[in-house]
Design an enzyme around this catalytic site. Structure first.
Site, short mmCIF file in Angstrom:
data_model
loop_
_atom_site.label_atom_id
_atom_site.label_comp_id
_atom_site.label_asym_id
_atom_site.label_seq_id
_atom_site.Cartn_x
_atom_site.Cartn_y
_atom_site.Cartn_z
CG ASP A 88 -27.64 27.42 22.20
OD1 ASP A 88 -28.19 26.32 21.99
OD2 ASP A 88 -27.55 28.29 21.33
CB CYS A 129 -34.05 28.43 24.50
SG CYS A 129 -34.17 28.71 26.29
CG ASP A 130 -30.17 30.58 22.29
OD1 ASP A 130 -30.86 30.70 23.31
OD2 ASP A 130 -29.00 30.96 22.25
CE LYS A 131 -28.77 28.38 17.83
NZ LYS A 131 -28.67 28.61 19.27
CB CYS A 201 -29.64 33.69 29.83
SG CYS A 201 -29.22 31.96 30.19
CD GLU A 452 -24.96 30.35 20.75
OE1 GLU A 452 -25.97 30.90 20.31
OE2 GLU A 452 -24.77 30.09 21.95
CB SER A 478 -23.25 32.94 23.32
OG SER A 478 -24.23 33.39 24.22
#
Length: 563
Positions: A88, A129-131, A201, A452, A478
Site C-alpha cells: 500500500d 501485508c494489508d489486504k 511497517c 487509502e 492508512s
C-alpha cells in the site's frame, strides 16, 4: 485402528491419490518429484504471498521454507503456491491504490481455486501485508479446511537520534517540507532511515493490526503479530506452525471451530484495546461474513464502550511493534483484559487449546507500553463508529489518534471530488485552520476501490494542522494516519450518499464522543440538491476494477461482493 491410520483414510487428498483411475494423478505427482511415501502423506498447501517488491514479503520465502520443514517434521508433504500482494505504501497516491482493496477478493478467490482444484488436506497461510491477511482469512473461512497462519512479522523502527521512525514520518515530512518546516535534506534523511529492515511497517498500521487480530481470532500462534521479522524466533514460529497444521488435520479442527462468534468478539475487544487501523473494521466484517458470523457496525461501539484503551503505538503514540513484542505481545494484553473478565477464555485456537490455556503464565513485562487495566489511556476503545445524516450507515475514526482539540469540531466544508484535488490544495496551503476537508467519489464503487489516503492526512499533520483541520471521506485511510480523519462514510457519494451533496462552505459537525457526524444543512436544501444530482460516469471502464465496481457493496458491509 490407530489414529494415524484413521487420518490417512480420511484425507481429502485421497480423492486425487487413491484408486485405479487416479494413476494419471499419481504420475503427475511423480513429475514434481514426489516419492510414493510423500504421496501417501497428508498434502499441505503452503499459501505464500512472497514477492520481491513488497518489504513485508521479501522474507516470506524463508518463512515458507521454515513452514515446510515443520510440515515434514510432523509427517506431512508441503506443496507451496503463491498469491499476489500489493504494497500500500508503494501504491499510495496514484492509480495503483484503486487496486489495493480489490486485491483482497482476488486473493480469497485464488486460494479457493488452488485449494479445491488440488484437494489439499490442510493449509498454512504465509501473509504479511494489508489486504493479504484478510484475503487469506476470508479464504480459510470459506474453504473450512484445517488451517493456520504465520505472518512474516513487523520491521524494526528506524532511528533518528533518539526518535523512533516509521513510514509515517516520511509521509508527514512531505507536508513539513512543502510548508518550509524542514529542509529537503532533512526529508531525505527521514527517507533513508525510516524503514531499516524487511517486514510490515513498524507501527500499528493495517498489516500489523491484521496480524495481531489473526492471533486474537485464534488462527495464528501466540507471537504471530508482534515478533519482529528479522528475529530468529519468527523462523522457529514458522516451523511450529508447520508442525501444528498436522495436529489440526489429525484432530479435524477447522476454521469453523475457531472463527466463532466468541473469537470475533475477542478480536474486536483486542482491536479496541490496542487501537488498530480503521481498516480492521472493513476486514473483520468481511471475514465474519465468510465465516457465517453476523457482525453489526454498532457492535464495535458497544464493545468499545467497555474496553479500556491499553496501547498507543505509532501513529497514536511513540511506541512501535518491537516494543509491544518486548512488553509481552497479544497474549499479555489478553491476560490484562482478563483481569476484568473482558475476553472469552473458552474460544478454541490453532494451538489446539483455548485462549485461557494460551494466556496461562502470560504477563505484561512493560507497563509503559501496555498500560495496566486500571490505568488505561482511556476507558473506551481506540476506534469509534460515527452516525448521523452524513453517515446513516456509519463512518469510522481512529479516535485514539485524534487530538483532544478535534474530538468535537464544527467547521466549513472544503469539497474535493478526488484525492488528487485535495492534496494539491493542501500542499499549496489553501486549507485554513478550522476547515473540514471533504474528499468524495473515492468509495468502493466510486473510486473505484476505496483508496487509502495517507498523503493528504500526512500532509496536514506535517504542516502542523492536525489539531485544527478535519478530513472526512467515503474512501479510507492508512493505518498510519493520525488526526481527525473520518473514513468509510456510507452511503458513498457514487451511490447517492449525502456526502455527494455537500457544497463548499457548508458547516459540518463532528462529535466523536457522541458518535455523530452531521451536515448542518436544512432538509429542504438537501432535497433540492438531490433533485439535481446524477450518478457519475465510472472512472475505470475496463478490466478487473470495472467488474469490481459493479459487484462491490457499501463499506458498511465490509465492502464485500454481491452474491
Amino acid at each position: 485402528m490407530d489414529d494415524a491410520r484413521k487420518v490417512v483414510i480420511g484425507l481429502k487428498s485421497n480423492t486425487i491419490k487413491l484408486g485405479l483411475e487416479k494413476a494419471p494423478h499419481r504420475s503427475l505427482f511423480r513429475a514434481i518429484g514426489l516419492t510414493d511415501e510423500e504421496i501417501k502423506r497428508p498434502l499441505i498447501g503452503i499459501v505464500n504471498s512472497h514477492n520481491d517488491i513488497v518489504p513485508g514479503h521479501i522474507n516470506l520465502d524463508k518463512i515458507g521454507e521454515a513452514v515446510k520443514a515443520g510440515v515434514r517434521l510432523a509427517g506431512g508433504t508441503p506443496l507451496e503456491f503463491q498469491t499476489i500482494a500489493v504494497c500500500d505504501g508503494i501504491a499510495m497516491n496514484h492509480l495503483g491504490m484503486k487496486y489495493s482493496l480489490g486485491s483482497r477478493e482476488l486473493i480469497a478467490d485464488a486460494v479457493e481455486v488452488m485449494a479445491v482444484a488440488h484437494a489439499f488436506d490442510g493449509l498454512v497461510f504465509v501473509p504479511n501485508c494489508d489486504k493479504v491477511v484478510p484475503g487469506m482469512l476470508m479464504a480459510a473461512a470459506r474453504l473450512n479446511l484445517p488451517a493456520i497462519f504465520v505472518s512474516g512479522g513487523p520491521m524494526l523502527a528506524g532511528r533518528s537520534g533518539d526518535q523512533g521512525l516509521t513510514l509515517t514520518q516520511v509521509f508527514e515530512g512531505v507536508g513539513a517540507a512543502a510548508a518550509g518546516k524542514i529542509s529537503p535534506e532533512e526529508l531525505a534523511l527521514l527517507e533513508d532511515r525510516a524503514c531499516p529492515t524487511c517486514g510490515s511497517c513498524a507501527g500499528m498500521f493495517t498489516a500489523n493490526s491484521m496480524n495481531c487480530l489473526t492471533e486474537a481470532l485464534g488462527m495464528g500462534l501466540p507471537g504471530n503479530g508482534p515478533i519482529p521479522a528479522v528475529y530468529s524466533e519468527r523462523i522457529r514460529l514458522a516451523k511450529t506452525a508447520g508442525m501444528k497444521i498436522m495436529a489440526l488435520v489429525e484432530k479435524g479442527i477447522k476454521p469453523s471451530d475457531i472463527m466463532t462468534e466468541a473469537a470475533f468478539l475477542n478480536a474486536i475487544r483486542l482491536d479496541m484495546a490496542i487501537g488498530c487501523s480503521t481498516n480492521s473494521v472493513l476486514h473483520l466484517m468481511a471475514i465474519a461474513h465468510e465465516a457465517g458470523v453476523s457482525i453489526d457496525l454498532n457492535l464495535f461501539n458497544e464493545i468499545s464502550a467497555s474496553t479500556p484503551n491499553l496501547c498507543r503505538l505509532s501513529p497514536a503514540g511513540h511506541h512501535h511493534m518491537e516494543d509491544l513484542y518486548h512488553a509481552g505481545g497479544i497474549q499479555a494484553i489478553f491476560s490484562e483484559l482478563d483481569k476484568k473478565g473482558l475476553i472469552n477464555k473458552e474460544a478454541l485456537t490453532v494451538t489446539g487449546m483455548t485462549v485461557g490455556d494460551n494466556i496461562k503464565g502470560a504477563a505484561v513485562r512493560d507497563y509503559d507500553v501496555i498500560r495496566p487495566i486500571d490505568q488505561p489511556y482511556s476507558d473506551s476503545g481506540g476506534l469509534a463508529i460515527l452516525f448521523g445524516n452524513l453517515a446513516p450507515e456509519g463512518a469510522v475514526v481512529k479516535k485514539s489518534a485524534v487530538a483532544d482539540e478535534m474530538m468535537q469540531h464544527t467547521g466549513p466544508a472544503r469539497v474535493f471530488d478526488s484525492e488528487e484535488e485535495a492534496v494539491e490544495a493542501i500542499l499549496k496551503q489553501r486549507i485554513r485552520p478550522g476547515d473540514v476537508i471533504v474528499i468524495r467519489y473515492e468509495g468502493p464503487k466510486g473510486g473505484p476501490g476505496m483508496r487509502e489516503m495517507l498523503t493528504p492526512t500526512s500532509a496536514i499533520a506535517g504542516m502542523g494542522l492536525d489539531k485544527e483541520v478535519a478530513l472526512i471521506t467515503d474512501g479510507r485511510f492508512s493505518g498510519a494516519t493520525r488526526g481527525a480523519s473520518i473514513g468509510h462514510v456510507s452511503p458513498e457519494a457514487a451511490s447517492g450518499g449525502l456526502i455527494g451533496l455537500v457544497e463548499e462552505g457548508d458547516l459540518i459537525e463532528i462529535d466523536i464522543p457522541g458518535y455523530r457526524l452531521q451536515l448542518l444543512v436544512d432538509d429542504a436544501t438537501i432535497e433540492q440538491r438531490k433533485s439535481l444530482w446524477s450518478e457519475p460516469e465510472p472512472r475505470i471502464k475496463t478490466g478487473y476494477m470495472k467488474r469490481y465496481a459493479q459487484l462491490v457493496q457499501s463499506a458498511s458491509t465490509g465492502a464485500i461482493f454481491r452474491t
